[in-house]
Motif scaffolding. Sequence first.
Motif, PDB file in Angstrom:
ATOM      1  N   VAL A 116       0.827  -1.209   0.000  1.00  0.00           N
ATOM      2  CA  VAL A 116       0.000   0.000   0.000  1.00  0.00           C
ATOM      3  C   VAL A 116       0.863   1.261   0.000  1.00  0.00           C
ATOM      4  O   VAL A 116       2.035   1.235   0.378  1.00  0.00           O
ATOM      5  CB  VAL A 116      -0.949   0.052   1.222  1.00  0.00           C
ATOM      6  CG1 VAL A 116      -1.966  -1.056   1.183  1.00  0.00           C
ATOM      7  CG2 VAL A 116      -0.179   0.016   2.517  1.00  0.00           C
ATOM      8  N   TYR A 117       0.236   2.354  -0.431  1.00  0.00           N
ATOM      9  CA  TYR A 117       0.808   3.686  -0.275  1.00  0.00           C
ATOM     10  C   TYR A 117       0.161   4.297   0.970  1.00  0.00           C
ATOM     11  O   TYR A 117      -1.053   4.248   1.126  1.00  0.00           O
ATOM     12  CB  TYR A 117       0.475   4.583  -1.467  1.00  0.00           C
ATOM     13  CG  TYR A 117       1.091   4.175  -2.778  1.00  0.00           C
ATOM     14  CD1 TYR A 117       2.465   4.051  -2.919  1.00  0.00           C
ATOM     15  CD2 TYR A 117       0.295   3.944  -3.897  1.00  0.00           C
ATOM     16  CE1 TYR A 117       3.027   3.696  -4.133  1.00  0.00           C
ATOM     17  CE2 TYR A 117       0.854   3.595  -5.116  1.00  0.00           C
ATOM     18  CZ  TYR A 117       2.215   3.476  -5.228  1.00  0.00           C
ATOM     19  OH  TYR A 117       2.775   3.136  -6.422  1.00  0.00           O
ATOM     20  N   THR A 118       0.964   4.873   1.855  1.00  0.00           N
ATOM     21  CA  THR A 118       0.427   5.528   3.041  1.00  0.00           C
ATOM     22  C   THR A 118       0.981   6.940   3.120  1.00  0.00           C
ATOM     23  O   THR A 118       2.189   7.090   3.228  1.00  0.00           O
ATOM     24  CB  THR A 118       0.806   4.758   4.320  1.00  0.00           C
ATOM     25  OG1 THR A 118       0.384   3.406   4.185  1.00  0.00           O
ATOM     26  CG2 THR A 118       0.144   5.363   5.533  1.00  0.00           C
ATOM     27  N   PRO A 119       0.153   7.974   3.036  1.00  0.00           N
ATOM     28  CA  PRO A 119      -1.287   7.956   2.870  1.00  0.00           C
ATOM     29  C   PRO A 119      -1.668   7.580   1.438  1.00  0.00           C
ATOM     30  O   PRO A 119      -0.907   7.815   0.498  1.00  0.00           O
ATOM     31  CB  PRO A 119      -1.721   9.385   3.188  1.00  0.00           C
ATOM     32  CG  PRO A 119      -0.528  10.220   2.852  1.00  0.00           C
ATOM     33  CD  PRO A 119       0.668   9.359   3.144  1.00  0.00           C
ATOM     34  N   ALA A 120      -2.845   7.016   1.297  1.00  0.00           N
ATOM     35  CA  ALA A 120      -3.312   6.570  -0.010  1.00  0.00           C
ATOM     36  C   ALA A 120      -4.051   7.669  -0.759  1.00  0.00           C
ATOM     37  O   ALA A 120      -4.331   7.528  -1.936  1.00  0.00           O
ATOM     38  CB  ALA A 120      -4.231   5.356   0.153  1.00  0.00           C
ATOM     39  N   SER A 121      -4.355   8.751  -0.082  1.00  0.00           N
ATOM     40  CA  SER A 121      -5.066   9.853  -0.714  1.00  0.00           C
ATOM     41  C   SER A 121      -4.409  11.164  -0.316  1.00  0.00           C
ATOM     42  O   SER A 121      -4.145  11.401   0.856  1.00  0.00           O
ATOM     43  CB  SER A 121      -6.537   9.842  -0.270  1.00  0.00           C
ATOM     44  OG  SER A 121      -7.236  10.887  -0.887  1.00  0.00           O
ATOM     45  N   ILE A 122      -4.146  12.013  -1.325  1.00  0.00           N
ATOM     46  CA  ILE A 122      -3.493  13.285  -1.076  1.00  0.00           C
ATOM     47  C   ILE A 122      -4.333  14.382  -1.712  1.00  0.00           C
ATOM     48  O   ILE A 122      -4.725  14.264  -2.866  1.00  0.00           O
ATOM     49  CB  ILE A 122      -2.080  13.302  -1.681  1.00  0.00           C
ATOM     50  CG1 ILE A 122      -1.337  12.128  -1.146  1.00  0.00           C
ATOM     51  CG2 ILE A 122      -1.420  14.644  -1.502  1.00  0.00           C
ATOM     52  CD1 ILE A 122       0.081  12.221  -0.918  1.00  0.00           C
ATOM     53  N   ARG A 123      -4.612  15.430  -0.956  1.00  0.00           N
ATOM     54  CA  ARG A 123      -5.338  16.591  -1.482  1.00  0.00           C
ATOM     55  C   ARG A 123      -4.333  17.722  -1.679  1.00  0.00           C
ATOM     56  O   ARG A 123      -3.486  17.965  -0.820  1.00  0.00           O
ATOM     57  CB  ARG A 123      -6.419  17.050  -0.515  1.00  0.00           C
ATOM     58  CG  ARG A 123      -7.581  16.118  -0.449  1.00  0.00           C
ATOM     59  CD  ARG A 123      -8.715  16.733   0.375  1.00  0.00           C
ATOM     60  NE  ARG A 123      -9.851  15.856   0.371  1.00  0.00           N
ATOM     61  CZ  ARG A 123     -10.798  15.842  -0.555  1.00  0.00           C
ATOM     62  NH1 ARG A 123     -10.736  16.683  -1.559  1.00  0.00           N
ATOM     63  NH2 ARG A 123     -11.810  15.000  -0.489  1.00  0.00           N
ATOM     64  N   MET A 175      -1.289  -2.791  -8.293  1.00  0.00           N
ATOM     65  CA  MET A 175      -1.629  -3.389  -6.999  1.00  0.00           C
ATOM     66  C   MET A 175      -1.547  -2.334  -5.902  1.00  0.00           C
ATOM     67  O   MET A 175      -2.396  -2.284  -5.027  1.00  0.00           O
ATOM     68  CB  MET A 175      -0.717  -4.570  -6.704  1.00  0.00           C
ATOM     69  CG  MET A 175      -0.980  -5.740  -7.603  1.00  0.00           C
ATOM     70  SD  MET A 175       0.057  -7.119  -7.125  1.00  0.00           S
ATOM     71  CE  MET A 175      -0.554  -8.371  -8.209  1.00  0.00           C
ATOM     72  N   TYR A 176      -0.518  -1.502  -5.927  1.00  0.00           N
ATOM     73  CA  TYR A 176      -0.442  -0.350  -5.028  1.00  0.00           C
ATOM     74  C   TYR A 176      -1.306   0.725  -5.676  1.00  0.00           C
ATOM     75  O   TYR A 176      -1.158   1.002  -6.870  1.00  0.00           O
ATOM     76  CB  TYR A 176       0.990   0.176  -4.946  1.00  0.00           C
ATOM     77  CG  TYR A 176       1.970  -0.727  -4.253  1.00  0.00           C
ATOM     78  CD1 TYR A 176       2.410  -0.443  -2.981  1.00  0.00           C
ATOM     79  CD2 TYR A 176       2.481  -1.856  -4.897  1.00  0.00           C
ATOM     80  CE1 TYR A 176       3.330  -1.254  -2.346  1.00  0.00           C
ATOM     81  CE2 TYR A 176       3.397  -2.674  -4.270  1.00  0.00           C
ATOM     82  CZ  TYR A 176       3.819  -2.366  -2.994  1.00  0.00           C
ATOM     83  OH  TYR A 176       4.731  -3.169  -2.374  1.00  0.00           O
ATOM     84  N   GLN A 177      -2.192   1.342  -4.909  1.00  0.00           N
ATOM     85  CA  GLN A 177      -3.085   2.339  -5.486  1.00  0.00           C
ATOM     86  C   GLN A 177      -3.240   3.545  -4.570  1.00  0.00           C
ATOM     87  O   GLN A 177      -3.333   3.395  -3.355  1.00  0.00           O
ATOM     88  CB  GLN A 177      -4.468   1.737  -5.725  1.00  0.00           C
ATOM     89  CG  GLN A 177      -4.456   0.592  -6.707  1.00  0.00           C
ATOM     90  CD  GLN A 177      -5.843   0.062  -6.989  1.00  0.00           C
ATOM     91  OE1 GLN A 177      -6.822   0.783  -6.933  1.00  0.00           O
ATOM     92  NE2 GLN A 177      -5.919  -1.219  -7.302  1.00  0.00           N
ATOM     93  N   GLY A 178      -3.268   4.709  -5.166  1.00  0.00           N
ATOM     94  CA  GLY A 178      -3.493   5.940  -4.421  1.00  0.00           C
ATOM     95  C   GLY A 178      -4.226   6.932  -5.286  1.00  0.00           C
ATOM     96  O   GLY A 178      -4.397   6.737  -6.494  1.00  0.00           O
ATOM     97  N   THR A 179      -4.686   8.014  -4.658  1.00  0.00           N
ATOM     98  CA  THR A 179      -5.437   9.050  -5.372  1.00  0.00           C
ATOM     99  C   THR A 179      -4.873  10.416  -5.014  1.00  0.00           C
ATOM    100  O   THR A 179      -4.686  10.734  -3.838  1.00  0.00           O
ATOM    101  CB  THR A 179      -6.930   8.999  -4.998  1.00  0.00           C
ATOM    102  OG1 THR A 179      -7.428   7.692  -5.219  1.00  0.00           O
ATOM    103  CG2 THR A 179      -7.728   9.985  -5.824  1.00  0.00           C
ATOM    104  N   LEU A 180      -4.651  11.210  -6.041  1.00  0.00           N
ATOM    105  CA  LEU A 180      -4.255  12.606  -5.879  1.00  0.00           C
ATOM    106  C   LEU A 180      -5.479  13.440  -6.229  1.00  0.00           C
ATOM    107  O   LEU A 180      -5.963  13.381  -7.366  1.00  0.00           O
ATOM    108  CB  LEU A 180      -3.077  12.923  -6.795  1.00  0.00           C
ATOM    109  CG  LEU A 180      -2.648  14.382  -6.899  1.00  0.00           C
ATOM    110  CD1 LEU A 180      -2.227  14.917  -5.536  1.00  0.00           C
ATOM    111  CD2 LEU A 180      -1.526  14.530  -7.902  1.00  0.00           C
ATOM    112  N   ILE A 181      -5.985  14.191  -5.255  1.00  0.00           N
ATOM    113  CA  ILE A 181      -7.175  15.021  -5.470  1.00  0.00           C
ATOM    114  C   ILE A 181      -6.726  16.470  -5.511  1.00  0.00           C
ATOM    115  O   ILE A 181      -6.243  17.016  -4.509  1.00  0.00           O
ATOM    116  CB  ILE A 181      -8.212  14.803  -4.341  1.00  0.00           C
ATOM    117  CG1 ILE A 181      -8.580  13.326  -4.262  1.00  0.00           C
ATOM    118  CG2 ILE A 181      -9.440  15.683  -4.561  1.00  0.00           C
ATOM    119  CD1 ILE A 181      -9.277  12.936  -2.989  1.00  0.00           C
ATOM    120  N   VAL A 182      -6.873  17.097  -6.672  1.00  0.00           N
ATOM    121  CA  VAL A 182      -6.439  18.472  -6.855  1.00  0.00           C
ATOM    122  C   VAL A 182      -7.679  19.344  -6.969  1.00  0.00           C
ATOM    123  O   VAL A 182      -8.548  19.113  -7.808  1.00  0.00           O
ATOM    124  CB  VAL A 182      -5.548  18.604  -8.106  1.00  0.00           C
ATOM    125  CG1 VAL A 182      -5.081  20.042  -8.272  1.00  0.00           C
ATOM    126  CG2 VAL A 182      -4.359  17.658  -8.011  1.00  0.00           C
TER     127      VAL A 182
END
Length: 119
Positions: free
Chosen positions: A44-51, A111-118
Motif C-alpha cells: 500500500v501507499y500511506t497515505p493513499a489519498s493526497i489533497r 496493486m499499489y493504489q493511491g489518489t491525488l485530489i487536486v
Amino acid sequence: MSLLVNLVGLILMALVVWWFWLSHRKNSAQATTQEATIIVEDGVYTPASIRAKSGQSLTLHFDRRDPSPCAEQVIFQGLDTSAFLETGKTTTLTLDNVPAGEHRFTCQMQMYQGTLIVE
C-alpha cells in the motif's frame, strides 16, 4: 485428491485477492498539503489519498520500504508522469500545474493504489 488440490487453490486465490485489494483499507489516510511523504510498504501507499491545490507545485517524497518488484515504479495515470523508486531510499517527485480533478497513482501492476485530489 483432486478436489483437495482444487480447494487449496481456491483458498490461495482468495487470500491473494484479500491481501492486495481488501485487507489494507484502513490505510486510506489522507494528507492535505503541497508537500507529502508517501510510504511504500506492505502493498500500500500511506497515505493513499493526497489533497492539493491546483495552480501550485506539488512535491511528493516516496519512501520505498518494500523490496517487492511491484513497488519499483509509481505511475500517475492521465498526467504522463512516472518515477522509479529505489528500495530503502526516498525519491522526490515534483508535479507542476496539475489540473484539477482526481488522478490515480499506482505501481506498474496496479496493486499499489493511491489518489491525488487536486482542487
